[in-house]
Design a protein around this motif. Sequence first.
Motif, PDB file in Angstrom:
ATOM      1  N   GLN A   1     -37.944  34.248 -26.628  1.00 45.85           N
ATOM      2  CA  GLN A   1     -38.178  33.937 -25.218  1.00 45.85           C
ATOM      3  C   GLN A   1     -37.286  34.873 -24.408  1.00 45.85           C
ATOM      4  OE1 GLN A   1     -40.208  31.956 -23.531  1.00 45.85           O
ATOM      5  NE2 GLN A   1     -41.134  30.885 -25.257  1.00 45.85           N
ATOM      6  N   PRO A   2     -37.675  35.178 -23.162  1.00 48.82           N
ATOM      7  CA  PRO A   2     -36.837  36.036 -22.323  1.00 48.82           C
ATOM      8  C   PRO A   2     -35.459  35.409 -22.075  1.00 48.82           C
ATOM      9  CG  PRO A   2     -39.016  35.749 -21.361  1.00 48.82           C
ATOM     10  CD  PRO A   2     -38.918  34.790 -22.505  1.00 48.82           C
ATOM     11  N   ARG A   3     -34.486  36.273 -21.891  1.00 44.01           N
ATOM     12  CA  ARG A   3     -33.095  35.838 -21.695  1.00 44.01           C
ATOM     13  C   ARG A   3     -32.977  34.834 -20.552  1.00 44.01           C
ATOM     14  NH1 ARG A   3     -28.953  39.300 -19.169  1.00 44.01           N
ATOM     15  NH2 ARG A   3     -30.482  40.932 -19.498  1.00 44.01           N
ATOM     16  N   ALA A   4     -33.658  35.071 -19.442  1.00 39.93           N
ATOM     17  CA  ALA A   4     -33.552  34.155 -18.293  1.00 39.93           C
ATOM     18  C   ALA A   4     -34.025  32.745 -18.659  1.00 39.93           C
ATOM     19  CB  ALA A   4     -34.348  34.693 -17.106  1.00 39.93           C
ATOM     20  N   VAL A   5     -35.044  32.644 -19.483  1.00 37.52           N
ATOM     21  CA  VAL A   5     -35.580  31.341 -19.894  1.00 37.52           C
ATOM     22  C   VAL A   5     -34.576  30.625 -20.794  1.00 37.52           C
ATOM     23  CG1 VAL A   5     -37.394  30.213 -21.263  1.00 37.52           C
ATOM     24  CG2 VAL A   5     -37.989  32.027 -19.638  1.00 37.52           C
ATOM     25  N   VAL A   6     -34.063  31.343 -21.794  1.00 30.03           N
ATOM     26  CA  VAL A   6     -33.102  30.750 -22.737  1.00 30.03           C
ATOM     27  C   VAL A   6     -31.839  30.319 -22.002  1.00 30.03           C
ATOM     28  CG1 VAL A   6     -31.686  31.167 -24.790  1.00 30.03           C
ATOM     29  CG2 VAL A   6     -34.028  32.083 -24.674  1.00 30.03           C
ATOM     30  N   ALA A   7     -31.311  31.204 -21.174  1.00 29.85           N
ATOM     31  CA  ALA A   7     -30.065  30.912 -20.467  1.00 29.85           C
ATOM     32  C   ALA A   7     -30.231  29.738 -19.503  1.00 29.85           C
ATOM     33  CB  ALA A   7     -29.582  32.150 -19.724  1.00 29.85           C
ATOM     34  N   ALA A   8     -31.327  29.706 -18.769  1.00 28.20           N
ATOM     35  CA  ALA A   8     -31.534  28.621 -17.807  1.00 28.20           C
ATOM     36  C   ALA A   8     -31.586  27.263 -18.512  1.00 28.20           C
ATOM     37  CB  ALA A   8     -32.810  28.857 -17.006  1.00 28.20           C
ATOM     38  N   PHE A   9     -32.265  27.209 -19.654  1.00 26.72           N
ATOM     39  CA  PHE A   9     -32.375  25.945 -20.379  1.00 26.72           C
ATOM     40  C   PHE A   9     -31.035  25.558 -20.999  1.00 26.72           C
ATOM     41  CE2 PHE A   9     -33.298  23.133 -23.912  1.00 26.72           C
ATOM     42  CZ  PHE A   9     -34.231  22.259 -23.374  1.00 26.72           C
TER      43      PHE A   9
ATOM     44  N   PHE B   1     -16.639  24.056 -15.997  1.00 25.55           N
ATOM     45  CA  PHE B   1     -17.239  25.381 -16.121  1.00 25.55           C
ATOM     46  C   PHE B   1     -16.301  26.401 -15.480  1.00 25.55           C
ATOM     47  CE2 PHE B   1     -20.485  22.406 -16.926  1.00 25.55           C
ATOM     48  CZ  PHE B   1     -21.350  23.018 -17.813  1.00 25.55           C
ATOM     49  N   THR B   2     -15.775  27.304 -16.307  1.00 19.28           N
ATOM     50  CA  THR B   2     -14.734  28.229 -15.870  1.00 19.28           C
ATOM     51  C   THR B   2     -15.213  29.665 -15.710  1.00 19.28           C
ATOM     52  OG1 THR B   2     -14.025  28.577 -18.152  1.00 19.28           O
ATOM     53  CG2 THR B   2     -12.908  26.833 -16.893  1.00 19.28           C
ATOM     54  N   GLU B   3     -16.374  29.976 -16.262  1.00 17.77           N
ATOM     55  CA  GLU B   3     -16.949  31.313 -16.103  1.00 17.77           C
ATOM     56  C   GLU B   3     -18.464  31.170 -16.122  1.00 17.77           C
ATOM     57  OE1 GLU B   3     -16.838  35.658 -18.361  1.00 17.77           O
ATOM     58  OE2 GLU B   3     -15.273  34.192 -18.804  1.00 17.77           O
ATOM     59  N   LEU B   4     -19.123  31.860 -15.198  1.00 15.00           N
ATOM     60  CA  LEU B   4     -20.581  31.767 -15.119  1.00 15.00           C
ATOM     61  C   LEU B   4     -21.140  33.083 -14.620  1.00 15.00           C
ATOM     62  CD1 LEU B   4     -23.114  29.997 -15.361  1.00 15.00           C
ATOM     63  CD2 LEU B   4     -22.700  29.240 -13.018  1.00 15.00           C
ATOM     64  N   ASP B   5     -21.856  33.748 -15.503  1.00 12.78           N
ATOM     65  CA  ASP B   5     -22.580  34.967 -15.168  1.00 12.78           C
ATOM     66  C   ASP B   5     -24.026  34.681 -15.576  1.00 12.78           C
ATOM     67  OD1 ASP B   5     -23.641  37.475 -14.775  1.00 12.78           O
ATOM     68  OD2 ASP B   5     -22.212  38.519 -16.062  1.00 12.78           O
ATOM     69  N   PRO B   6     -24.837  34.168 -14.635  1.00 14.35           N
ATOM     70  CA  PRO B   6     -26.176  33.693 -14.983  1.00 14.35           C
ATOM     71  C   PRO B   6     -26.947  34.671 -15.869  1.00 14.35           C
ATOM     72  CG  PRO B   6     -25.712  33.238 -12.694  1.00 14.35           C
ATOM     73  CD  PRO B   6     -24.580  34.101 -13.203  1.00 14.35           C
ATOM     74  N   SER B   7     -27.555  34.112 -16.894  1.00 12.52           N
ATOM     75  CA  SER B   7     -28.363  34.848 -17.879  1.00 12.52           C
ATOM     76  C   SER B   7     -27.546  35.783 -18.758  1.00 12.52           C
ATOM     77  CB  SER B   7     -29.507  35.623 -17.220  1.00 12.52           C
ATOM     78  OG  SER B   7     -30.407  34.731 -16.614  1.00 12.52           O
TER      79      SER B   7
ATOM     80  N   THR C   1     -27.954  37.931 -24.820  1.00  9.95           N
ATOM     81  CA  THR C   1     -28.270  39.350 -24.741  1.00  9.95           C
ATOM     82  C   THR C   1     -29.728  39.548 -25.132  1.00  9.95           C
ATOM     83  OG1 THR C   1     -27.485  39.698 -27.011  1.00  9.95           O
ATOM     84  CG2 THR C   1     -25.908  40.143 -25.227  1.00  9.95           C
ATOM     85  N   ASP C   2     -30.314  40.619 -24.619  1.00  8.86           N
ATOM     86  CA  ASP C   2     -31.686  40.940 -24.984  1.00  8.86           C
ATOM     87  C   ASP C   2     -31.735  41.387 -26.436  1.00  8.86           C
ATOM     88  OD1 ASP C   2     -32.573  40.450 -22.375  1.00  8.86           O
ATOM     89  OD2 ASP C   2     -32.229  42.527 -21.761  1.00  8.86           O
ATOM     90  N   SER C   3     -32.763  40.959 -27.138  1.00  9.63           N
ATOM     91  CA  SER C   3     -32.969  41.421 -28.505  1.00  9.63           C
ATOM     92  C   SER C   3     -34.261  42.230 -28.544  1.00  9.63           C
ATOM     93  CB  SER C   3     -33.028  40.244 -29.479  1.00  9.63           C
ATOM     94  OG  SER C   3     -34.126  39.405 -29.177  1.00  9.63           O
ATOM     95  N   ASP C   4     -34.483  42.917 -29.640  1.00  6.03           N
ATOM     96  CA  ASP C   4     -35.702  43.718 -29.773  1.00  6.03           C
ATOM     97  C   ASP C   4     -36.934  42.836 -29.620  1.00  6.03           C
ATOM     98  OD1 ASP C   4     -34.094  45.906 -30.265  1.00  6.03           O
ATOM     99  OD2 ASP C   4     -34.263  45.746 -32.448  1.00  6.03           O
ATOM    100  N   GLY C   5     -37.958  43.372 -29.025  1.00  3.40           N
ATOM    101  CA  GLY C   5     -39.205  42.644 -28.885  1.00  3.40           C
ATOM    102  C   GLY C   5     -39.246  41.666 -27.733  1.00  3.40           C
TER     103      GLY C   5
ATOM    104  N   MET D   1     -28.762  34.493 -28.628  1.00  4.66           N
ATOM    105  CA  MET D   1     -27.789  33.573 -28.043  1.00  4.66           C
ATOM    106  C   MET D   1     -26.656  33.387 -29.034  1.00  4.66           C
ATOM    107  SD  MET D   1     -28.093  29.744 -26.508  1.00  4.66           S
ATOM    108  CE  MET D   1     -26.604  28.764 -26.255  1.00  4.66           C
ATOM    109  N   THR D   2     -25.439  33.577 -28.537  1.00  4.87           N
ATOM    110  CA  THR D   2     -24.241  33.360 -29.340  1.00  4.87           C
ATOM    111  C   THR D   2     -23.516  32.135 -28.800  1.00  4.87           C
ATOM    112  OG1 THR D   2     -24.049  35.733 -29.739  1.00  4.87           O
ATOM    113  CG2 THR D   2     -22.079  34.402 -30.155  1.00  4.87           C
ATOM    114  N   LEU D   3     -23.103  31.273 -29.706  1.00  8.38           N
ATOM    115  CA  LEU D   3     -22.385  30.049 -29.375  1.00  8.38           C
ATOM    116  C   LEU D   3     -21.027  30.117 -30.067  1.00  8.38           C
ATOM    117  CD1 LEU D   3     -22.147  27.096 -28.365  1.00  8.38           C
ATOM    118  CD2 LEU D   3     -23.501  26.406 -30.358  1.00  8.38           C
ATOM    119  N   ARG D   4     -19.957  29.955 -29.291  1.00 10.57           N
ATOM    120  CA  ARG D   4     -18.599  30.011 -29.849  1.00 10.57           C
ATOM    121  C   ARG D   4     -17.810  28.803 -29.369  1.00 10.57           C
ATOM    122  NH1 ARG D   4     -14.068  34.812 -29.038  1.00 10.57           N
ATOM    123  NH2 ARG D   4     -12.624  33.987 -30.599  1.00 10.57           N
ATOM    124  N   ASN D   5     -17.146  28.143 -30.297  1.00  8.80           N
ATOM    125  CA  ASN D   5     -16.245  27.041 -29.990  1.00  8.80           C
ATOM    126  C   ASN D   5     -14.865  27.375 -30.527  1.00  8.80           C
ATOM    127  OD1 ASN D   5     -17.715  24.856 -28.651  1.00  8.80           O
ATOM    128  ND2 ASN D   5     -18.963  24.849 -30.498  1.00  8.80           N
ATOM    129  N   THR D   6     -13.869  27.312 -29.664  1.00 13.91           N
ATOM    130  CA  THR D   6     -12.485  27.548 -30.071  1.00 13.91           C
ATOM    131  C   THR D   6     -11.620  26.418 -29.537  1.00 13.91           C
ATOM    132  OG1 THR D   6     -12.009  28.880 -28.104  1.00 13.91           O
ATOM    133  CG2 THR D   6     -12.736  30.070 -30.049  1.00 13.91           C
TER     134      THR D   6
END
Length: 146
Positions: free
Chosen positions: A12-20, A68-74, A95-99, A104-109
């Motif tokens: 799915q496009p980055r904007a769709v994934v990020a918004a959801f 929420f401490t940092e937000l750069d939409p999409s 980030t955009d991927s091929d095709g 989507m990267t998820l990190r918990n620290t």
Amino acid sequence: MVDVVTDIEIRQPRAVVAAFAANPENAPAWYANIKTVSWETPPPVALGSKVAFTAEFLGKTLEYVYEFTELDPSRKLVMRTAQGPFPMETTYTWTDSDGGGTRMTLRNTGTPAGFSAVAALVMAPMMRRAMRKDLAKLKSLLEAGL
């Protein structure tokens, strides 16, 4: 200290994934452990927004508030526990991927309070498995057209 990173490619496009994914109200749909979400500040998500989550992990009910401490939409979202059982920071990056898809990267620290270093070592693989399942569920939902 726990530092767990996992990622997935979603067709799915980055904007769709990020918004959801960035909308806390959608969290119970794709996070297996999150049971409820409630806004502490008015929606939508913005810098400084606070959202309360109730989750189940290791057979215990956990209640915590993320700010929420940092937000750069999409592109990137960072949230930190403002209140809860242990200090945790969660980062989403898109980030955009091929095709035309999205990676989507998820990190918990964090450093679980009251846990020994050994317990943190045991916790990390459990968190990684849960995070992979959560991203797989997100992928499934979004690729099905939700």
